[in-house]
Design an enzyme around this catalytic site. Structure first.
Site: not given
Length: 279
Positions: A59-61, A111-112, A149
């Protein structure tokens, strides 16, 4: 002499959307090209590890993906995209102009933070693990916090107010869903294996949808003191049709985020395919 079947380390976060999606794959409930071994970490750690090429599937942004495209390609299944899912900027009170303010961020490769810097280029940023952001804001250690989240469901419990919904801003700017996280596989894996892993992740999610009670104990085990209602709201928000397959609209959204990352100078232009392709 018998030889053990080789396995792949699969990295994903403790968040309910990830444990919901990967429960069946991690527990051998669905077929896969080879067994996988779960490696649970927070997303910023997984982002950092991807820079090192540590895990074969992770998983990754999406923001971090743009930095490791030479080594990895995104699966079409298992990701987090959607509407109404974006990061929020919160504070103890309404602040007006954020430029020059000190904002806690959950990580440089999220990403945020990329959206924060595009929307508010003159903020000052201090980084900490995502679950430490709201307490830091509540204690007055920073002016505001960038939350992701399950925090979007609980910031009121810290006496905080919402300043900006960066997901709503993105949707208003582009008309597209917001890409948050992807599942990557190493580009040096055979294309047939890449596609088989994509299908295994999709099957894992389909299994969770078909047997919603079975993963609950596993999700609860990793849910960081989250209430059952928040845990389910998290899954309902971040797991959707884009998680089964990114689809044409999801691809457009990812390409637009990538274009803006290149334009902002935080990613290099590349002509490599963004998603795995059927062999």
């Amino acid at each position: 002499m018998t030889h053990a079947t080789p396995s792949l380390d699969l990295g994903y976060s403790f968040c309910p959307n990830d444990t919901f999606i990967f429960y069946a794959l991690a527990h051998g409930r669905v077929p896969a090209p080879m067994p996988v071994r779960e490696v649970l970490e927070d997303v910023q750690t997984l982002n950092d590890w991807a820079r090192e090429g540590r895990l074969p599937i992770t998983k990754i942004s999406y923001r971090a993906y743009f930095e490791v495209m030479d080594q990895y390609v995104a699966l079409r299944a298992g990701g987090a995209l959607g509407r109404g899912v974006g990061p929020l900027i919160v504070a103890r009170e309404q602040l007006g102009d954020l430029n020059g303010k000190l904002v806690a961020s959950p990580g440089s490769l999220t990403t945020a933070e990329m959206l924060l810097r595009v929307r508010h280029p003159d903020v000052r940023v201090v980084r900490m693990r995502y679950d430490e952001v709201m307490p830091a804001v509540a204690r007055g250690e920073v002016d505001a916090g960038l939350i992701i989240h399950e925090s979007r469901f609980t910031f009121h419990e810290y006496g905080l107010v919402r300043l900006v919904d960066l997901g709503a801003w993105w949707e208003g700017e582009t008309g597209l869903p917001l890409p948050l996280g992807a599942i990557l596989v190493r580009r040096d894996l055979p294309r047939a294996t890449q596609w088989a892993l994509n299908e295994a992740v999709r099957a894992s999610l389909e299994y969770a949808y078909a047997h919603p009670q079975e993963p609950k104990g596993y999700i609860r085990q990793h849910a960081l003191e989250m209430s059952d209602d928040v845990m389910q709201a998290h899954i309902d928000l971040y797991v959707n049709d884009f998680s089964l397959d990114v689809g044409a609209e999801g691809e457009r959204a990812v390409r637009e985020l990538y274009r803006r990352a290149v334009q902002a100078g935080v990613a290099r232009a590349s002509d490599r395919p963004l998603f795995v392709e059927r062999p």
